[in-house]
Design an enzyme around this catalytic site. Structure first.
Site, PDB file in Angstrom:
ATOM      1  N   LYS A  10       2.054  10.508   8.390  1.00 15.04           N
ATOM      2  CA  LYS A  10       1.413   9.982   9.596  1.00 15.04           C
ATOM      3  C   LYS A  10       2.047  10.501  10.891  1.00 15.04           C
ATOM      4  O   LYS A  10       1.903  11.659  11.227  1.00 15.04           O
ATOM      5  CB  LYS A  10       1.416   8.448   9.558  1.00 15.04           C
ATOM      6  CG  LYS A  10       0.430   7.873   8.515  1.00 15.04           C
ATOM      7  CD  LYS A  10       0.297   6.389   8.697  1.00 15.04           C
ATOM      8  CE  LYS A  10      -0.614   5.720   7.683  1.00 15.04           C
ATOM      9  NZ  LYS A  10      -1.989   5.600   8.136  1.00 15.04           N
ATOM     10  N   THR A  68       1.812  24.354  -4.598  1.00 11.58           N
ATOM     11  CA  THR A  68       1.576  25.625  -3.916  1.00 11.58           C
ATOM     12  C   THR A  68       2.186  25.622  -2.512  1.00 11.58           C
ATOM     13  O   THR A  68       2.970  26.496  -2.156  1.00 11.58           O
ATOM     14  CB  THR A  68       0.074  25.929  -3.815  1.00 11.58           C
ATOM     15  OG1 THR A  68      -0.451  25.999  -5.141  1.00 11.58           O
ATOM     16  CG2 THR A  68      -0.175  27.259  -3.103  1.00 11.58           C
ATOM     17  N   PHE A  98       0.862  -1.185   0.000  1.00 13.65           N
ATOM     18  CA  PHE A  98       0.000   0.000   0.000  1.00 13.65           C
ATOM     19  C   PHE A  98       0.895   1.230   0.000  1.00 13.65           C
ATOM     20  O   PHE A  98       1.664   1.447   0.932  1.00 13.65           O
ATOM     21  CB  PHE A  98      -0.926   0.030   1.229  1.00 13.65           C
ATOM     22  CG  PHE A  98      -1.869   1.205   1.197  1.00 13.65           C
ATOM     23  CD1 PHE A  98      -3.126   1.083   0.634  1.00 13.65           C
ATOM     24  CD2 PHE A  98      -1.484   2.442   1.692  1.00 13.65           C
ATOM     25  CE1 PHE A  98      -3.988   2.180   0.560  1.00 13.65           C
ATOM     26  CE2 PHE A  98      -2.335   3.544   1.627  1.00 13.65           C
ATOM     27  CZ  PHE A  98      -3.590   3.415   1.059  1.00 13.65           C
ATOM     28  N   ASP A 154       9.236   3.107   1.590  1.00 17.60           N
ATOM     29  CA  ASP A 154       8.047   3.855   2.016  1.00 17.60           C
ATOM     30  C   ASP A 154       7.827   3.592   3.507  1.00 17.60           C
ATOM     31  O   ASP A 154       7.361   2.529   3.903  1.00 17.60           O
ATOM     32  CB  ASP A 154       6.844   3.394   1.183  1.00 17.60           C
ATOM     33  CG  ASP A 154       5.543   4.051   1.611  1.00 17.60           C
ATOM     34  OD1 ASP A 154       5.494   4.687   2.688  1.00 17.60           O
ATOM     35  OD2 ASP A 154       4.541   3.901   0.877  1.00 17.60           O
TER      36      ASP A 154
END
Lengths: 501, 501
Positions: free
Chosen positions: A358, A382, A218, A327
């Site tokens: 997280k 941005t 994931f 990751d």
């Protein structure tokens, strides 16, 4: 009953519970820890209704007129929540071993974070969100050095903040593609044709490169990340994607010490498949620019692999000229007992890119020098993160150091995992494959339906857990979770299992 | 000089500047507006060094050791910035007509936002960021109703928050794909084959659907969004993408009233091309699930089209069964004189999805009932936005209403655009195509090199502007930008142009 069958743990468990209510006799809580706990934690779960209670149900109905509420568990009273305890709108107080999908680092309403909010010097950071890529605040380099760079993975001195985990991985992928193409070119100057075709979605400007990922992984839900996510169909169904290679992830057998040969073979099989896929996709004209992997597949079912596996994977990347992206969105931030899960591999050069979010409160990724894009505006948006989140992170890191929370995690994780081993021995028809690193633990349940029943029953008794994979339960407490919290949970879990039997 | 050649504006300009320093004689500032301005705005630019000054240069070097700083303009002192004025670390105070890439709604350090920060009831919202999709706070439905739903586009009662503009568009695309597939199925139950293949990136689970976008558009930089972005090569170079259709966006000729026939023809040509592409991509086996468009292409060069164009586009979507997604990330939030730019089209059913971010402080999108996914966890991530940003947004909306800021924007936008028209008449060799809605204005410069020179010179005189497209300057002041701010800018701009001539 738990206290009868787990003879070794009986005393521990009872003692700890007693110790908790009568801190003077406490063996398991250091003085430092006690101090903090007394300050802001509650002393145990307290349940008034089944969950979701009537007020939660009413609010769910109200929110249902505005958005899909199929995933809503219940509504929370965050003002009243403290430390390891989440309080809901019906006055139920639950020990939280899921912590907002593993994203609350040091518990609810930690005094250090509340204090930070009342410092008038910090107001402007909250009120004026800058476009960090063009107009950073004066203290930005210092804040990055003080917070993120103080926990930089080995070999990495560069960090880019982003707003969330998906954006972090998307931009990490882009960095790998840019790096790969420049390597292929031998320089960083695109041709006119590269520039012209990229605007209209055509090669060579938009090349047919790929990212290799693993079954069960994931990495997020935006379209680039989603192409590397393979944990559940519902995440991906109906969304167009890329033809990128997917390798098998080792499926280890437990207990590890009994199956060392089988597990080594399984890991070799997966690594061979990785190399085969790299060759195959190169032949297909879609070279693998990078490999992305979680140190522990979390959402996909808490699937572990050995340090050897990851070291070999790192070498395969070097051999084939692919970037290696680890990751750590769910595993990072101390929950495995080390700040980064990849530290358990024991290597100096663990990765080319390490992404996070997280528990770090801000998204982003660390990278090696050569992975940093050569030009401005290639990696850009941005906001590029949020300095207000860096402010919280710097304070969280202070608390982790001051209270030795990584040691605490190792200690409470051991109590949690040992308790799970014992329950698994006792309820062998229901539980299997207890596993974990630090408090990042999981256990398998005999089937999906029983798993979900256990989750609800445990919640009604005052403990919040999360599921993962087909039929696993994952444990993701905050870093301030102590041994006695583990025993409070184990006691309740035992009660639920006993009633289920 | 400006005051000599713009006879009609002379008095206005001089009067307003005088009025500003001597508020009693002020014609242009209402009492309400004056009050707020006096409270927290500065009275004009004040420059001490050229920009970036020595301290900014030093910090840029420091940050350069941590990340790519090619896009950094200068470093800011956000504590000292007020209202329309951004202060840098060298003590320069600049009138800000770019506002952090159009993302500061009511100026720096607005008293209403500072006050919100000191309210102890709000502390918990900042300190405990929830996983909104599973464990929302008690006040979440009310806060959504009070903030976002109070500005919901016509026909939309549903809203989903997200962390940033790119995530908003990514998830809006996913909603359109899900909607399209369910429509194609005739029901919302996927087959076993759909489920099985989706996990491994294959059809039919991951179908070959597409999103139609326009040349010159900008919808973000994550990989789904990036496939619909076509403003500049540097955004897309070296990143794999999808084979999705790209239609021409009208290139209007100015002044509009002189070229009405030509412009109508140009819009028809583009609309025909849209229909041709929809048919062509259906035949290619990659049906268009949705069309995404900005009401004014911002990053791509402030390209406008007529309300007729957008109404026809809406009808083409209905005719071909595609969803219509209006991306208001840059145009939304009041800057065009209406809260949403699509309100200028004058239709009751403007879109199926409207996405936002920037001035709204939180990302997200509104959608019609039928676009909401049928099941939980199809649109999902850990945070699903941030209630702390909703808190600020609710207060921003209060200020917009209390101070009639949309009327102010219309008024100051008129002063800005009229000033640009006059300068364009005077400096016709340099300026052309002045255009705008509210303060969302732009003007073209003769060439890229001159544009960049003007941007730097204007900044050194105390005004911050941004570029867009090949050779445009875009104006993106905050909603508290008044007529006299427009005149301060026009005066300085005139000086720069006069020196350039």
């Amino acid at each position: 009953m738990y206290t009868h069958s787990l003879s070794a743990s009986v005393c521990v468990c009872v003692n700890v519970i007693n110790a908790y209510f009568f801190p003077l006799g406490c063996r398991y809580v250091s003085k430092t820890a006690t101090k903090t706990q007394v300050e802001f934690d509650y002393n145990g779960p307290s349940m008034k209704t089944s969950v979701p209670g009537p007020r939660s149900q009413e609010l769910t109905k109200q929110l249902g007129d505005i958005q899909n509420v199929g995933a809503v568990n219940f509504f929370c009273n965050y003002e009243e929540s403290r430390g390891n305890y989440l309080v809901d709108v019906d006055g139920n107080r639950m020990l939280d071993l899921y912590t907002q999908i593993s994203s609350i680092p040091i518990g609810y309403n930690h005094p250090a974070l509340l204090k930070l909010m009342t410092n008038p010097n910090n107001l402007s950071t909250f009120v004026n969100r800058p476009a960090l890529g063009i107009l950073p605040p004066e203290n930005f380099p210092d804040k990055l050095t003080e917070s993120l760079l103080s926990v930089a993975p080995s070999g990495m001195t560069r960090v880019q903040t982003m707003a969330c985990g998906s954006c972090s991985n998307e931009n990490a992928f882009k960095s790998m593609f840019i790096w790969y193409k420049n390597k292929e070119r031998g320089h960083s100057t695109p041709s006119d044709e590269d520039l012209r075709t990229s605007v209209i979605n055509q090669a060579p400007g938009c090349p047919d490169l790929s990212i290799l990922s693993f079954m069960g992984s994931f990495h997020g839900r935006t379209m680039g990340c989603l192409a590397t996510t393979h944990s559940k169909a519902i995440h991906k169904l109906d969304v167009p994607t890329f033809d990128w290679p997917i390798a098998p992830f080792p499926r280890l057998q437990y207990p590890l010490e009994e199956f060392s040969r089988e597990n080594a073979q399984e890991e070799s099989r997966c690594l061979e498949e990785v190399e085969d896929l790299i060759v195959k996709w190169r032949q297909k004209g879609k070279p693998v620019a990078g490999i992305v992997v979680e140190p522990i597949q979390a959402e996909g079912g808490d699937n572990h692999a050995s340090p050897d596996f990851f070291r070999s994977l790192r070498n395969i990347c070097r051999k084939h000229g692919c970037a290696f992206h680890v990751d750590e969105v769910q595993t990072g931030g101390g929950t495995t007992g080390k700040f980064w899960a990849h530290e358990h591999w024991g290597v100096d050069d663990p990765a080319d890119i390490v992404s996070f979010s997280k528990k770090l409160l801000t998204g982003g990724y660390f990278q090696k020098d050569e992975l940093q894009p050569d030009k401005a505006y290639r990696i850009f948006n941005t906001w590029m993160g949020d300095p207000a989140k860096n402010l919280f992170l710097a304070e969280v890191l202070n608390v982790i150091r001051r209270e030795n929370l990584l040691e605490e995690v190792t200690r409470s994780g051991k109590a949690l995992l040992n308790g799970l081993y014992e329950l698994q021995a006792q309820y062998s028809g229901i539980l299997s494959r207890a596993r974990g690193q630090g408090t990042f633990c999981a256990i398998d349940i005999c089937d999906d339906e029983t798993r979900n029943r256990i989750l609800l029953k445990t919640r009604d008794k005052g403990v919040i857990l999360g599921g993962c994979g087909d039929r696993s339960i994952r444990f993701r407490p905050a870093l301030i979770f102590k041994e006695y919290h583990a025993h409070i949970f184990l006691n309740i879990f035992n009660d639920v299992l006993a009633q289920l039997k």
